[in-house]
Write a protein that holds these residues in place. Sequence first.
Motif, PDB file in Angstrom:
ATOM      1  N   ASN A   1      88.357 -11.897 -51.715  1.00 27.91           N
ATOM      2  CA  ASN A   1      88.311 -10.866 -52.745  1.00 27.91           C
ATOM      3  C   ASN A   1      87.452  -9.691 -52.285  1.00 27.91           C
ATOM      4  N   GLN A   2      86.336  -9.988 -51.639  1.00 27.91           N
ATOM      5  CA  GLN A   2      85.487  -8.914 -51.112  1.00 27.91           C
ATOM      6  C   GLN A   2      86.222  -8.116 -50.040  1.00 27.91           C
ATOM      7  N   GLU A   3      86.949  -8.813 -49.173  1.00 27.80           N
ATOM      8  CA  GLU A   3      87.745  -8.128 -48.157  1.00 27.80           C
ATOM      9  C   GLU A   3      88.818  -7.257 -48.808  1.00 27.80           C
ATOM     10  N   TRP A   4      89.443  -7.777 -49.867  1.00 28.69           N
ATOM     11  CA  TRP A   4      90.473  -7.031 -50.578  1.00 28.69           C
ATOM     12  C   TRP A   4      89.884  -5.746 -51.151  1.00 28.69           C
ATOM     13  N   GLN A   5      88.721  -5.849 -51.769  1.00 34.48           N
ATOM     14  CA  GLN A   5      88.068  -4.670 -52.326  1.00 34.48           C
ATOM     15  C   GLN A   5      87.787  -3.643 -51.223  1.00 34.48           C
ATOM     16  N   HIS A   6      87.358  -4.118 -50.056  1.00 32.04           N
ATOM     17  CA  HIS A   6      87.094  -3.236 -48.929  1.00 32.04           C
ATOM     18  C   HIS A   6      88.383  -2.554 -48.448  1.00 32.04           C
ATOM     19  N   LEU A   7      89.458  -3.327 -48.331  1.00 32.68           N
ATOM     20  CA  LEU A   7      90.747  -2.742 -47.924  1.00 32.68           C
ATOM     21  C   LEU A   7      91.211  -1.682 -48.920  1.00 32.68           C
ATOM     22  N   LEU A   8      91.053  -1.970 -50.199  1.00 36.35           N
ATOM     23  CA  LEU A   8      91.450  -0.993 -51.210  1.00 36.35           C
ATOM     24  C   LEU A   8      90.633   0.290 -51.101  1.00 36.35           C
ATOM     25  N   SER A   9      89.343   0.150 -50.850  1.00 34.66           N
ATOM     26  CA  SER A   9      88.517   1.355 -50.728  1.00 34.66           C
ATOM     27  C   SER A   9      88.938   2.184 -49.513  1.00 34.66           C
TER      28      SER A   9
END
Length: 92
Positions: free
Chosen positions: A22-30
């Motif tokens: 989930n943290q990686e996903w948030q980073h990818l989205l940013s």
Amino acid sequence: MAECHALERRWAELHEEAIHLNQEWQHLLSIIISRVETKRDGQALNWTDGAVAFYDLDKHAARTSNLAHEAVQTCHQYALALQRTLDAMTHG
């Protein structure tokens, strides 16, 4: 009962992996949002920006899918192990 405890530990590990994904996903989205904002500001994006983004998203999706599959299998194994433990307690 030991099998149940082992599966509970694995479930906790899977939970931690899900939090990390989930943290990686948030980073990818940013990163993607930043690229979109760059484009809106009139700066050109080259084709490699899009290719890298899709590669990262594909890799993340595969890891998420594998994690979800293992989580479902772990739940199923836990239910079976719990049933065997309960059966042993009532019949043994």
